[in-house]
Design a protein around this motif. Structure first.
Motif, short mmCIF file in Angstrom:
data_model
loop_
_atom_site.label_atom_id
_atom_site.label_comp_id
_atom_site.label_asym_id
_atom_site.label_seq_id
_atom_site.Cartn_x
_atom_site.Cartn_y
_atom_site.Cartn_z
N LYS A 1 0.83 -1.21 0.00
CA LYS A 1 0.00 0.00 0.00
C LYS A 1 0.86 1.26 0.00
O LYS A 1 0.58 2.22 -0.74
CB LYS A 1 -0.93 -0.01 1.22
CG LYS A 1 -2.02 -1.07 1.13
CD LYS A 1 -2.96 -1.02 2.31
CE LYS A 1 -2.33 -1.55 3.57
NZ LYS A 1 -3.30 -1.73 4.68
N ALA A 2 1.90 1.28 0.80
CA ALA A 2 2.79 2.44 0.83
C ALA A 2 3.53 2.60 -0.50
O ALA A 2 3.74 3.73 -0.97
CB ALA A 2 3.79 2.30 1.98
N ILE A 3 3.90 1.49 -1.10
CA ILE A 3 4.59 1.54 -2.39
C ILE A 3 3.66 2.09 -3.47
O ILE A 3 4.05 2.94 -4.28
CB ILE A 3 5.10 0.14 -2.77
CG1 ILE A 3 6.16 -0.33 -1.77
CG2 ILE A 3 5.67 0.13 -4.19
CD1 ILE A 3 6.53 -1.79 -1.87
N ALA A 4 2.41 1.62 -3.48
CA ALA A 4 1.45 2.10 -4.47
C ALA A 4 1.18 3.59 -4.30
O ALA A 4 1.11 4.36 -5.28
CB ALA A 4 0.14 1.31 -4.36
N ALA A 5 1.04 4.04 -3.05
CA ALA A 5 0.79 5.45 -2.79
C ALA A 5 1.97 6.32 -3.19
O ALA A 5 1.81 7.45 -3.66
CB ALA A 5 0.46 5.65 -1.31
N LYS A 6 3.18 5.80 -3.01
CA LYS A 6 4.39 6.54 -3.36
C LYS A 6 4.52 6.74 -4.87
O LYS A 6 4.82 7.85 -5.34
CB LYS A 6 5.62 5.80 -2.82
CG LYS A 6 6.95 6.38 -3.27
CD LYS A 6 8.11 5.52 -2.77
CE LYS A 6 9.46 6.00 -3.31
NZ LYS A 6 10.58 5.14 -2.84
#
Length: 346
Positions: A282-287
Motif C-alpha cells: 500500500k505504501a509503495i502504491a501510494a508513493k
C-alpha cells in the motif's frame, strides 16, 4: 551462443514460463515452444510483447506431457532445454487424488524430458524450474518453525508424506519429489548434458500474458495486489510466505543459465533481498501512483503478517546473474500494469 542454437521451452503458456520464453527471444535465442495445442500456440503468436520475434519462434504440440516418450520429437535438434512445465493446483481439491493430479505428474514430466534429451546428442544442458519449497522445510514455509539460518541452494527439504492438510502441501511435495528424482536420474544415467535447477521464491511482477484485470489478478500476483485493491489475502487462501522474487529475475536466471560459462549440475536460489511485508504494497502504491489511490484502487486491503521471513543465501545467485529486484520494484511493476489495464478497459 551460435545463431542456429535452438532452445526448447516447456511451460511457456504460464506466468513464469512466458517471461522466460520472452527473455530467451530477447537475448537472441531461437526458441521452440512446447505447447499442448495449436490454440495455445496461436495465443502466444499473437501476444504483442513477442510478435516482433516471430521469425525466431516455432512451436511443437505435446498434448500430454505424461505420455511415454512425450518429448522425443520436441527435443530433436535442440541444444538447450528450459523446462518450466509443471502441474498447477487450480481446480484441484482435497477430495481429488493428489498423488495422481499433482505429485506424480511433476515427477514424470521432469524425468520424461530428461529421458528424451538423453536420446538426442545435440542437447548440452537442461535448466529446470524448481522452487524454494524444495529447499526450505515445510515447517518454516508455513510459519510453524522459525528458521535458524539462511537457507543455501545445496540444502534439500525432507519429504512431506500424505495425507495432506491442504492442496498446496501436495504441491510442496511435488517440487521436493521432482528435484529428488531428477538429481537421482543424473547420478544414475550420467548423461552427456548437464542440469541446472532454479529455485524461485514467491513470484510476482509484470505479466505480459494478462489481457485484462482478472487475468492479472490470477495466481501469485493476487497477493501482491490484494492490499492495494482493498481485499484481504488470508494466509489460508494460498501459498504465501514472507519471501518473494520478481518474475523477470526468474526469467533472467533461467536464460543466463544456458551460458556454458555457468557450471552445470548445481542449484540457484532466487529470493528477493531486503525487508518486505505484504501490507507494505500500500505504501509503495501510494508513493509511485498517488493519483490512482481512491480512483483506480482503494489501497486499503489487509494481508495478515507472517510470523517471520524465510532467509535465503543468495550470494551465488547474485554473483552469477546479478542483483535481484527489490520488493518495491516488483509491486510497482504489478500495480503499474494494473493501472494500464484499467485505462484500457475504461
Amino acid at each position: 551462443m551460435a545463431p542456429n542454437d535452438v532452445v526448447l521451452v516447456t511451460g511457456g503458456t504460464g506466468f513464469i514460463g512466458f517471461a522466460t520464453l520472452k527473455k530467451a527471444l530477447e537475448d537472441g535465442y531461437t526458441v521452440r515452444a512446447a505447447v499442448r495445442s495449436e490454440a495455445k500456440a496461436d495465443n502466444l503468436r499473437t501476444n504483442p510483447s513477442i510478435k516482433k520475434y516471430s521469425s525466431k519462434l516455432s512451436f511443437v504440440v505435446v498434448p500430454d506431457i505424461l505420455a511415454p516418450h512425450a518429448f522425443d520429437e520436441a527435443v530433436k535438434g535442440v541444444k538447450y532445454i528450459l523446462h518450466l512445465a509443471s502441474p498447477l493446483t487450480t481446480g484441484i481439491s482435497l477430495e481429488d487424488d493428489l498423488n495422481a493430479h499433482v505429485i506424480n505428474p511433476a515427477v514424470i514430466g521432469t524425468v520424461s524430458i530428461c529421458n528424451s534429451a538423453a536420446k538426442e546428442a545435440s542437447v548440452k544442458r537442461i535448466v529446470i524450474c524448481s522452487s524454494i519449497v524444495a529447499i526450505v522445510p515445510v515447517e518454516s514455509l508455513t510459519g510453524a518453525q522459525a528458521p535458524d539460518h539462511a537457507f543455501r541452494p545445496e540444502e534439500r527439504a525432507h519429504d512431506v508424506p500424505g495425507p495432506y492438510p491442504a492442496v498446496i502441501v501436495a504441491y510442496v511435495q511435488s517440487k521436493i519429489a521432482a528435484l529428488k528424482e531428477a538429481e537421482a536420474w543424473v547420478e544414475k544415467e550420467k548423461p552427456s548434458f548437464d542440469v541446472i535447477h532454479i529455485h524461485p521464491s514467491f513470484v510476482g511482477g509484470r505479466n505480459d500474458l494478462a489481457r485484462n484485470l482478472e487475468e492479472l489478478k490470477t495466481g501469485t500476483n493476487f497477493y501482491f495486489l490484494a492490499p492495494v485493491l482493498g481485499q484481504e489475502a488470508a494466509t489460508a487462501a494460498g501459498p504465501r510466505v514472507a519471501s518473494y522474487v520478481d518474475v523477470d529475475d526468474v526469467a533472467k536466471a533461467h536464460v543466463l543459465s544456458l551460458n556454458e560459462k555457468v557450471a552445470g549440475n548445481q542449484s540457484f536460489m532466487l529470493s528477493g533481498e531486503g525487508e518486505m511485508s505484504w501490507d507494505g504494497a500500500k505504501a509503495i502504491a501510494a508513493k509511485h501512483f498517488p493519483d490512482a489511490v481512491g480512483k483506480v484502487f482503494p489501497n486499503d486491503g489487509e494481508s495478515a503478517p507472517f510470523p517471520f521471513s524465510v532467509p535465503a543465501d543468495n550470494s551465488k545467485t547474485v554473483e552469477t546473474f546479478g542483483k535481484l529486484r527489490t520488493y518495491e520494484e516488483t509491486v510497482k511493476a504489478v500495480v503499474g500494469q494494473y493501472i494500464e489495464l484499467s485505462q484500457q478497459a475504461a
